[in-house]
Design an enzyme around this catalytic site. Structure first.
Site, PDB file in Angstrom:
ATOM      1  N   LYS A  73      -6.508 -32.549  11.257  1.00  0.00           N
ATOM      2  CA  LYS A  73      -6.341 -33.879  11.823  1.00  0.00           C
ATOM      3  C   LYS A  73      -6.119 -34.894  10.699  1.00  0.00           C
ATOM      4  O   LYS A  73      -6.763 -34.814   9.642  1.00  0.00           O
ATOM      5  CB  LYS A  73      -7.584 -34.232  12.640  1.00  0.00           C
ATOM      6  CG  LYS A  73      -7.529 -35.562  13.384  1.00  0.00           C
ATOM      7  CD  LYS A  73      -8.804 -35.725  14.203  1.00  0.00           C
ATOM      8  CE  LYS A  73      -8.873 -37.062  14.917  1.00  0.00           C
ATOM      9  NZ  LYS A  73     -10.111 -37.208  15.714  1.00  0.00           N
ATOM     10  N   SER A 149      -9.452 -39.101  20.041  1.00  0.00           N
ATOM     11  CA  SER A 149      -8.482 -39.358  19.003  1.00  0.00           C
ATOM     12  C   SER A 149      -7.842 -38.096  18.428  1.00  0.00           C
ATOM     13  O   SER A 149      -6.932 -38.176  17.605  1.00  0.00           O
ATOM     14  CB  SER A 149      -9.144 -40.145  17.868  1.00  0.00           C
ATOM     15  OG  SER A 149     -10.178 -39.399  17.262  1.00  0.00           O
ATOM     16  N   SER A 173     -13.936 -37.612  20.973  1.00  0.00           N
ATOM     17  CA  SER A 173     -12.582 -37.352  20.491  1.00  0.00           C
ATOM     18  C   SER A 173     -12.193 -35.891  20.386  1.00  0.00           C
ATOM     19  O   SER A 173     -11.033 -35.587  20.124  1.00  0.00           O
ATOM     20  CB  SER A 173     -12.376 -38.029  19.128  1.00  0.00           C
ATOM     21  OG  SER A 173     -12.355 -39.422  19.266  1.00  0.00           O
TER      22      SER A 173
END
Length: 475
Positions: A73, A149, A173
């Site tokens: 990520k 996210s 997230s």
């Protein structure tokens, strides 16, 4: 035909161990899938294909996932010499001078990193539509959000680009995109995975890092490879009693499962989310578990959202100013999206006393939350209040830049409590709407008890499989 796309990471690693395929074959196939699918989804925002091929050709560490392709990520996952933008124009040119401890453990497990995945600015929203990299699209319906996210990670895994991907969770997230994209997503207990050497900020205690996976066993085996405190860790989770991979397939016993639909903000719940919880409760009872409705309500939790946001806004201030110092750059409004800058200004306005009070109230909640497990082993509740929303749902009107904050609170009121208390929680893909949209259900266990979640998740995966469900862009 791609012979690997339907295989989870565990199966791919076994092919390498047996000598049936080479790491380079796995990497080349994953690169081809990324090049084919990513233009449609915008899940991968930075590639390391040449480096990945070179690593795949060289001798790799002999770990549980030797030679398996992986994505990190674009948030928290520091790699020396590679950009880490945090999804922000302010930090788009930032390159760490070290690997984070978790990334080091990923590499020791034998994984081959192919690049970084899309994330909203600073990971602040439950959607992935940042100005820097543009919107990421849900593989099940490209007009919808993959969640956030860790939306890029979820879209990449759900579309078959890679078998699993790194993700992080400070308020849902991991679990939100797992629900939106039909994946398994587990947020570990506070302190289970390392966050060093740099993540010690004002909400360090809210954030857990792990992965989004298609199978339960991949999640368990990866956590075996990465868990444990790093040097100087401020929080340490209780030690596991045996490898998590051994929990997969082990009988969970007859669990006492509490069910609740109440949320602190009074947000309405979409019928498909209600249907997902109801169907899961029936499935659990059919498996021999006891399911009883109860309440996770804590006295005073009506104000808990305000305390959470005060602490969260303080972390935004700390993150922006900390990154500014590291880059020797002064943050200005034009560097950020309106919502981020408004949240930064809100954080500045709160002051130290408000932050310390909010932190104390959140930690008080954690102690009270632990008592909700005295007569219950696991709680069942929705992951979110609706299936994947359309792109643009969380846009900030020019005259109301903090509006996405309130929309987010209504969309995901069930996730932050596990972050505040530090408990492990997971979203399991057990339901699809008539329109073909996945809807996850959430389970929360006692602090430090990932083992029960893995045993239960594996039982549900066997009783109600989900890996055969794939979006049309898969493979």
């Amino acid at each position: 035909m791609d012979p690997f796309v339907s295989l989870d990471a565990t199966a791919q690693a076994e092919l390498v161990r047996s000598g049936e395929v080479t790491p380079l074959e796995l990497v080349d196939a994953a690169i081809a899938r990324i090049e084919r699918c990513n233009p449609k989804l915008n899940a991968v925002v930075q590639t390391q294909f040449d480096t990945a091929r070179a690593r795949a050709k060289a001798p790799l560490p002999q770990g549980p996932f030797t030679g398996v392709p992986f994505l990190l990520k674009d948030l928290l996952a520091a790699q020396e010499g590679y950009p880490l933008s945090f999804g922000s124009r302010f930090t788009k040119d930032f390159s760490p001078n070290h690997d984070s401890e978790l990334v080091k453990r990923h590499l020791r497990a034998g994984l081959v990193v192919l690049g970084k995945t899309n994330t909203p600015e600073l990971g602040l929203l439950p959607t992935t539509e940042g100005a820097l990299h543009g919107p990421c699209r849900n593989p099940w319906d490209v007009t919808r959000s993959p969640g956030g996210s860790s939306g890029g990670a979820a879209a990449a895994v759900a579309s078959g680009m890679v078998p699993f991907a790194h993700a992080s969770d400070g308020g849902g997230s991991i679990r939100i995109p797992a629900s939106s994209c039909g994946l398994f997503g587990l947020k570990p207990s506070r302190g289970r995975n390392p966050t060093g050497p740099e993540l010690t900020d004002s909400v360090h205690w809210l954030v857990g890092e792990h992965a989004l996976t298609r199978t339960v066993r991949d999640s368990a085996t990866l956590l075996d490879a990465t868990e444990g405190p790093d040097l100087g860790a401020p929080y340490i989770a209780p030690p596991k009693t045996r490898p998590y991979s051994m929990e997969v397939g082990a009988p969970p016993g007859r669990l006492r499962i509490g069910l609740t639909l109440r949320n602190a903000v009074g947000a309405p719940i979409h019928p498909e989310c209600l249907a997902a919880v109801a169907a899961t409760a029936r499935l659990l009872e059919g498996l021999g578990h006891s399911v009883l409705e109860g309440s996770l309500q804590i006295p005073g939790d009506e104000e808990l959202g305000q305390h959470f946001m005060t602490a969260w806004a303080a972390s935004v201030v700390n993150s922006i100013e900390g990154l500014g110092r590291r880059m020797r750059r002064t943050p200005e409004p034009e560097h950020f999206e309106p919502f981020t800058w408004a949240l930064y200004q809100f954080g500045l306005s709160q002051g130290l006393t408000a932050y310390l009070h909010a932190q104390a109230e959140v930690l008080r909640f954690g102690r009270a939350f632990a008592r909700r497990f005295e007569d219950v082993d696991v709680w069942l509740l929705p992951t979110v209040t609706e299936p994947a929303p359309t792109l643009g749902t969380f846009a900030a009107p020019p005259d109301e830049p903090l509006a996405p904050l309130f929309r987010s609170a209504a969309f995901t009121p069930y996730c932050p409590m596990a972050n505040m208390a530090g408990n492990p929680a997971m979203s399991v893909p057990l339901h699809w709407s008539p329109e073909g949209l996945p809807v996850g259900v959430q389970f929360i266990a006692r602090f430090g008890d990932e083992a029960t979640l893995f045993r239960l998740a594996a039982q549900l995966e066997s009783a109600h499989p989900w890996t055969h469900r794939r979006p049309s862009v898969f493979g």
